[in-house]
Design a protein around this motif. Structure first.
Motif, PDB file in Angstrom:
ATOM      1  N   PRO A  70      10.492  68.650  48.691  1.00 18.36           N
ATOM      2  CA  PRO A  70      10.824  69.279  47.401  1.00 18.36           C
ATOM      3  C   PRO A  70      10.572  70.780  47.329  1.00 18.36           C
ATOM      4  N   LYS A  71       9.791  71.349  48.231  1.00 20.54           N
ATOM      5  CA  LYS A  71       9.369  72.741  48.067  1.00 20.54           C
ATOM      6  C   LYS A  71      10.524  73.744  48.062  1.00 20.54           C
ATOM      7  N   LEU A  80       4.683  67.473  39.740  1.00 16.94           N
ATOM      8  CA  LEU A  80       3.834  66.278  39.690  1.00 16.94           C
ATOM      9  C   LEU A  80       4.533  65.173  40.469  1.00 16.94           C
ATOM     10  N   THR A  81       4.325  65.177  41.768  1.00 13.98           N
ATOM     11  CA  THR A  81       5.110  64.316  42.654  1.00 13.98           C
ATOM     12  C   THR A  81       4.654  62.864  42.661  1.00 13.98           C
ATOM     13  N   ARG A  82       3.429  62.594  42.231  1.00 15.94           N
ATOM     14  CA  ARG A  82       2.975  61.198  42.114  1.00 15.94           C
ATOM     15  C   ARG A  82       2.077  61.061  40.899  1.00 15.94           C
ATOM     16  N   ARG A  83       2.314  60.012  40.130  1.00 12.93           N
ATOM     17  CA  ARG A  83       1.444  59.644  39.014  1.00 12.93           C
ATOM     18  C   ARG A  83       0.885  58.254  39.310  1.00 12.93           C
ATOM     19  N   PRO A  85       2.742  62.750  52.712  1.00 17.47           N
ATOM     20  CA  PRO A  85       3.362  63.954  53.282  1.00 17.47           C
ATOM     21  C   PRO A  85       4.036  64.884  52.280  1.00 17.47           C
ATOM     22  N   ASP A  86       4.728  64.344  51.296  1.00 20.06           N
ATOM     23  CA  ASP A  86       5.487  65.193  50.369  1.00 20.06           C
ATOM     24  C   ASP A  86       4.741  65.479  49.071  1.00 20.06           C
ATOM     25  N   GLY A 110       2.166  75.188  47.920  1.00 22.22           N
ATOM     26  CA  GLY A 110       1.462  74.115  47.236  1.00 22.22           C
ATOM     27  C   GLY A 110       1.440  74.410  45.743  1.00 22.22           C
ATOM     28  N   PRO A 111       0.645  73.666  44.963  1.00 27.70           N
ATOM     29  CA  PRO A 111       0.613  73.902  43.515  1.00 27.70           C
ATOM     30  C   PRO A 111       0.235  75.329  43.144  1.00 27.70           C
TER      31      PRO A 111
END
Length: 380
Positions: free
Chosen positions: A242-243, A352-355, A369-370, A215-216
């Motif tokens: 993406p990990k 930053l997978t979603r803004r 999920p991602d 995770g982050p």
């Protein structure tokens, strides 16, 4: 972008309207401040308040225009009603503790308008305890600290916020897209600071690091490990998404096998999952004079059958150390800012997978999920 500003309002907020080009002037008292709030202890109480009062001068001399706040597991636990504490005299808490903003004004002179800043989350207790008195408020001993967006201080998920200069951290202007990662990076900067302090109890030349959880926090822990020139391994359950690519881009090795199946004994482990079985496994897996930092928080309520005596014997006879780490003080925030400045900016952006714009706040707080790091943006 076309900017529309009402003539009768603009003189009261020239910095916001003229410098940052907001499409909607929000400084007038009739407009108020948008803020994402919850009622602590009450699940599903998340709401966007459109007419929150302007931040009071008593909150701090530095007035900041919010750019973004990051969302993490702590926020979701507050949304679930597990904890959280509103400021005195209020029944609602403005959430958001991972901040990024631009200074609008600072009469103290410590910052200039336009400076990119983040706000330190934890503030020392009023007593203060010996650690808080020494600026080590992350190690508070009496529990009377306060935290923005978590415990008794309003958070940063609002159009504008205030903070005292000593709790504001300046960032490199190049971090405008990714500076919201400063708070989670400060957590792992502290972890590495303490790992190194413990390591130097003797001659210490670590080579191999295992990070559990991608995770982050885990990915940023791996970043700081690679910046130290160490051989880094990251273990996570995800086999797609993406990990794996993010880990490979660091030059690290990605694993999905159980901890016990790894073909090496790490010198350092940074455990970021909080999963009880993983916690036990990494304590048993660390090599001679190994250091295990527990940075993940377990939910509790689960029991595991294991041989505590054998674990004790291994830890003692191998001179191993296991310690927990959470939060950070100003020194760690400064270390984190330096680490982000040295990192590859495209890699940081990939975290930053979603803004999500604040108007769609409910989407931001609904996990997908991602997701790695979701960011709530304030449209400036």
């Amino acid at each position: 972008m076309e900017v529309t500003v009402r003539a009768e309002v603009e003189p009261r907020c020239p910095t916001i309207c003229r410098l940052w080009g907001t499409t909607r002037c929000r400084a007038g008292k009739d407009e108020g401040v948008r803020a994402v709030t919850v009622k602590p202890g009450v699940a599903n109480s998340l709401s966007l308040v459109e007419d929150q009062p302007e931040p009071a001068p008593g909150e701090g001399a530095v007035l900041v225009q919010a750019l973004a706040v990051g969302i993490c597991g702590t926020d979701h636990e507050i949304l679930d009603g597990q904890y959280g504490e509103a400021p005195p005299g209020s029944d609602r808490l403005i959430i958001g503790h991972e901040s990024l903003g631009r200074v609008l004004e600072d009469p103290s002179g410590a910052f200039q308008p336009g400076d990119l800043v983040a706000g330190i989350v934890r503030h020392p207790d009023p007593v203060p305890c010996p650690n808080c008195a020494a600026g080590e408020w992350d190690m508070c001993r009496n529990g009377q600290f306060t935290e923005h967006g978590i415990k008794a201080l309003p958070g940063f998920a609002r159009d504008r916020w205030r903070i005292e200069p000593r709790f504001a951290v300046r960032l490199d202007p190049a971090l405008a897209r990714v500076g919201v990662l400063l708070e989670p990076t400060s957590v792992v900067a502290k972890a590495w600071d303490h790992i190194e302090r413990i390591g130097h109890r003797a001659e210490w030349e670590p080579q191999t690091v295992l990070v559990t959880g991608a995770g982050p926090i885990g990915l940023l822990a791996a970043l700081l490990a690679t910046q130290r020139g160490l051989t880094v391994h990251v273990l996570d359950r995800a086999t797609s998404g993406p990990k794996p690519e993010l880990v490979a881009a660091l030059g690290a090795t990605y694993h999905t096998v159980p901890v016990n199946d790894l073909p090496f004994e790490p010198d350092v482990v940074v455990e970021c999952t909080g999963a009880p079985s993983v916690v036990i496994d990494v304590m048993c897996k660390a090599g001679q004079t190994g250091i295990v930092c527990l940075a993940g928080v377990s939910s509790g309520g689960r029991t595991i059958d294991f041989d505590a005596g054998a674990l004790n014997r291994a830890l003692v006879l191998e001179n191993n150390v296991v310690f927990g780490s959470v939060n950070a003080n100003r020194r760690h925030w400064s270390m984190a800012a330096q680490a982000l400045s040295r990192a590859e900016q495209p890699w940081l952006e990939s975290l930053l997978t979603r803004r999500v714009q604040v108007e769609r706040y409910a989407e931001a707080y609904t996990p997908e999920p991602d997701d790695i790091k979701v960011v709530l943006e304030f449209g400036v």
